[in-house]
Motif scaffolding. Structure first.
Motif, PDB file in Angstrom:
ATOM      1  N   GLU A 182       0.980  -1.240   0.012  1.00 14.14           N
ATOM      2  CA  GLU A 182      -0.344  -0.091   0.080  1.00 14.14           C
ATOM      3  C   GLU A 182       1.061   1.379   0.627  1.00 14.14           C
ATOM      4  O   GLU A 182       0.540   2.389  -0.546  1.00 14.14           O
ATOM      5  CB  GLU A 182      -0.709  -0.131   1.557  1.00 14.14           C
ATOM      6  N   ASP A 183       1.952   1.019   0.430  1.00 10.94           N
ATOM      7  CA  ASP A 183       3.297   2.437   0.595  1.00 10.94           C
ATOM      8  C   ASP A 183       3.541   2.727  -1.002  1.00 10.94           C
ATOM      9  O   ASP A 183       3.887   3.834  -0.966  1.00 10.94           O
ATOM     10  CB  ASP A 183       4.340   1.975   0.991  1.00 10.94           C
ATOM     11  N   LEU A 184       3.361   2.009  -1.437  1.00  7.96           N
ATOM     12  CA  LEU A 184       3.414   2.421  -3.452  1.00  7.96           C
ATOM     13  C   LEU A 184       2.531   3.224  -3.523  1.00  7.96           C
ATOM     14  O   LEU A 184       3.109   4.397  -4.110  1.00  7.96           O
ATOM     15  CB  LEU A 184       3.490   2.199  -3.874  1.00  7.96           C
ATOM     16  N   LYS A 185       1.839   3.398  -3.000  1.00 11.95           N
ATOM     17  CA  LYS A 185       0.249   4.872  -3.689  1.00 11.95           C
ATOM     18  C   LYS A 185       1.498   6.484  -2.970  1.00 11.95           C
ATOM     19  O   LYS A 185       0.370   7.329  -3.799  1.00 11.95           O
ATOM     20  CB  LYS A 185      -1.105   4.585  -2.711  1.00 11.95           C
ATOM     21  N   THR A 186       1.689   6.157  -2.013  1.00  8.62           N
ATOM     22  CA  THR A 186       2.488   7.206  -1.528  1.00  8.62           C
ATOM     23  C   THR A 186       4.081   7.763  -1.924  1.00  8.62           C
ATOM     24  O   THR A 186       4.630   8.541  -1.798  1.00  8.62           O
ATOM     25  CB  THR A 186       2.784   7.524  -0.014  1.00  8.62           C
ATOM     26  N   HIS A 187       4.281   6.873  -2.640  1.00 11.76           N
ATOM     27  CA  HIS A 187       5.872   7.501  -3.991  1.00 11.76           C
ATOM     28  C   HIS A 187       5.903   7.448  -5.410  1.00 11.76           C
ATOM     29  O   HIS A 187       4.714   7.366  -5.652  1.00 11.76           O
ATOM     30  CB  HIS A 187       6.397   5.412  -3.314  1.00 11.76           C
ATOM     31  N   ASP A 188       6.583   8.300  -5.345  1.00 14.65           N
ATOM     32  CA  ASP A 188       6.329   8.625  -7.198  1.00 14.65           C
ATOM     33  C   ASP A 188       7.148   7.052  -7.983  1.00 14.65           C
ATOM     34  O   ASP A 188       7.974   6.142  -7.338  1.00 14.65           O
ATOM     35  CB  ASP A 188       7.972   9.822  -7.238  1.00 14.65           C
ATOM     36  N   CYS A 189       6.507   6.938  -8.950  1.00 16.52           N
ATOM     37  CA  CYS A 189       6.618   6.144  -9.951  1.00 16.52           C
ATOM     38  C   CYS A 189       7.356   5.762 -11.427  1.00 16.52           C
ATOM     39  O   CYS A 189       6.572   6.946 -11.891  1.00 16.52           O
ATOM     40  CB  CYS A 189       5.557   4.601  -9.872  1.00 16.52           C
ATOM     41  N   VAL A 190       7.904   5.289 -11.957  1.00 16.66           N
ATOM     42  CA  VAL A 190       7.888   5.594 -13.327  1.00 16.66           C
ATOM     43  C   VAL A 190       6.342   4.667 -14.289  1.00 16.66           C
ATOM     44  O   VAL A 190       6.681   3.557 -13.786  1.00 16.66           O
ATOM     45  CB  VAL A 190       9.143   5.077 -13.471  1.00 16.66           C
ATOM     46  N   ALA A 191       6.250   5.431 -15.175  1.00 14.09           N
ATOM     47  CA  ALA A 191       5.263   4.639 -15.449  1.00 14.09           C
ATOM     48  C   ALA A 191       6.208   4.403 -17.227  1.00 14.09           C
ATOM     49  O   ALA A 191       6.520   5.078 -17.673  1.00 14.09           O
ATOM     50  CB  ALA A 191       3.888   5.646 -16.038  1.00 14.09           C
TER      51      ALA A 191
END
Length: 307
Positions: A182-191
């Motif tokens: 669930e912590d991924l929701k608060t991180h920057d990600c590379v799409a």
């Protein structure tokens, strides 16, 4: 047991439509061919041909025997061609295409090794993430990932690679390491793809599949650009381990939430029919198969499966 040479003569008679036609094609006496076909019939205990003064026709048994024999003779001819190609010194130009990321980060090094071993071979390499018409563009071999469309091309699967979550040490130092999915929701990600919006990652973990909406700060079209974005500290990326193995080993990237990922990303080689394959192409195919089966080149998933 039927003599293979007699079988080949019988097939030639069928294809020529007559003993005379076969004799002209083979530069052999008609009587010799007729006698050897008669010997084949005697060995089989069956009449294969109905003979007239001008032509021959197949009996029902003869037609069935010819169809099977023709396939067998073709296989033998292909085997002879493979042996001849393997004994010939590889030479000439190979035209190859591959995805940008795989080509730049892995294939280029392999090509360097191959060219050092085969000084008479030259390679034209086109790196693109778009599919290319091999036959229309004169491509000898293509590396392709994922599911392949049905086609007349020969396909060989080289292996699979797990997609894993990774980020640079610099990014994790600034933002911290996610502890739960669930912590991924608060991180920057590379799409990966053309859009920043509605990015959802479907990941498999200890309790099955989970779908997580993520916040993308950058979207890239191509695995090479995705790797570079992760290395630049732009966020967490979902990447093939086969592509970033060296980066993880050297500490340039770190795996996060290692229990989550996606299995089954595959790398394939595709090429036109292997009939009359050049010595250079066969040598390159053999070389690539050896490289991808080497423990030092395997992905962690491949190594675990082969243990």
């Amino acid at each position: 047991m039927a003599d293979l040479n007699h079988i080949a003569l019988f097939a030639k008679v069928v294809e020529a439509g007559s003993f005379s036609g076969a004799a002209r094609a083979l530069a052999m006496p008609k009587a010799t061919i007729s006698r050897k076909v008669a010997q084949l019939e005697e060995a089989l205990g069956a009449r294969l041909l109905q003979r007239t003064t001008r032509r021959v026709t197949l009996t029902a048994l003869g037609r069935a025997y010819y169809e099977d024999a023709a396939r067998g003779l073709a296989s033998i001819e292909r085997a002879k061609e493979r042996i001849a190609a393997s004994q010939a010194e590889p030479a000439g130009t190979l035209r190859i295409t591959a995805p940008v990321g795989f080509g730049a980060r892995k294939l280029m090094r392999w090509i360097g090794e191959f060219l050092q071993a085969h000084e008479k071979v030259r390679i034209v390499l086109k790196l693109t993430d778009d599919p290319i018409d091999l036959i229309g563009n004169g491509i000898d071999l293509a590396f392709r990932t994922g599911k392949l469309p049905d086609s007349s091309l020969i396909t060989r699967r080289l292996g699979t690679s797990r997609l894993a979550l990774v980020a640079s040490p610099g990014y994790l130092g600034r933002r911290g390491c996610p502890q739960r999915i669930e912590d991924l929701k608060t991180h920057d990600c590379v799409a990966f793809g053309p859009s920043l919006d509605n990015e959802v990652w479907r990941l498999k973990g200890p309790r099955g599949w989970r779908e997580v909406p993520v916040h993308a700060r950058i979207a890239v079209d191509g695995s090479y650009a995705e790797v570079q974005a992760a290395l630049a500290g732009l966020g967490i990326a979902l990447l093939p381990l086969a592509l970033i193995r060296h980066d993880i080993e050297t500490g340039r990237l770190e795996q996060v939430l290692a229990e989550y990922g996606v299995d089954g990303g595959s790398m394939n080689i595709v090429y036109p029919s292997n009939r009359h394959m050049s010595a250079a192409l066969r040598a390159f195919l053999d070389f690539i198969v050896v490289k991808t089966s080497s423990p030092s080149e395997q992905t962690p998933a491949q190594a675990a499966n082969s243990a």
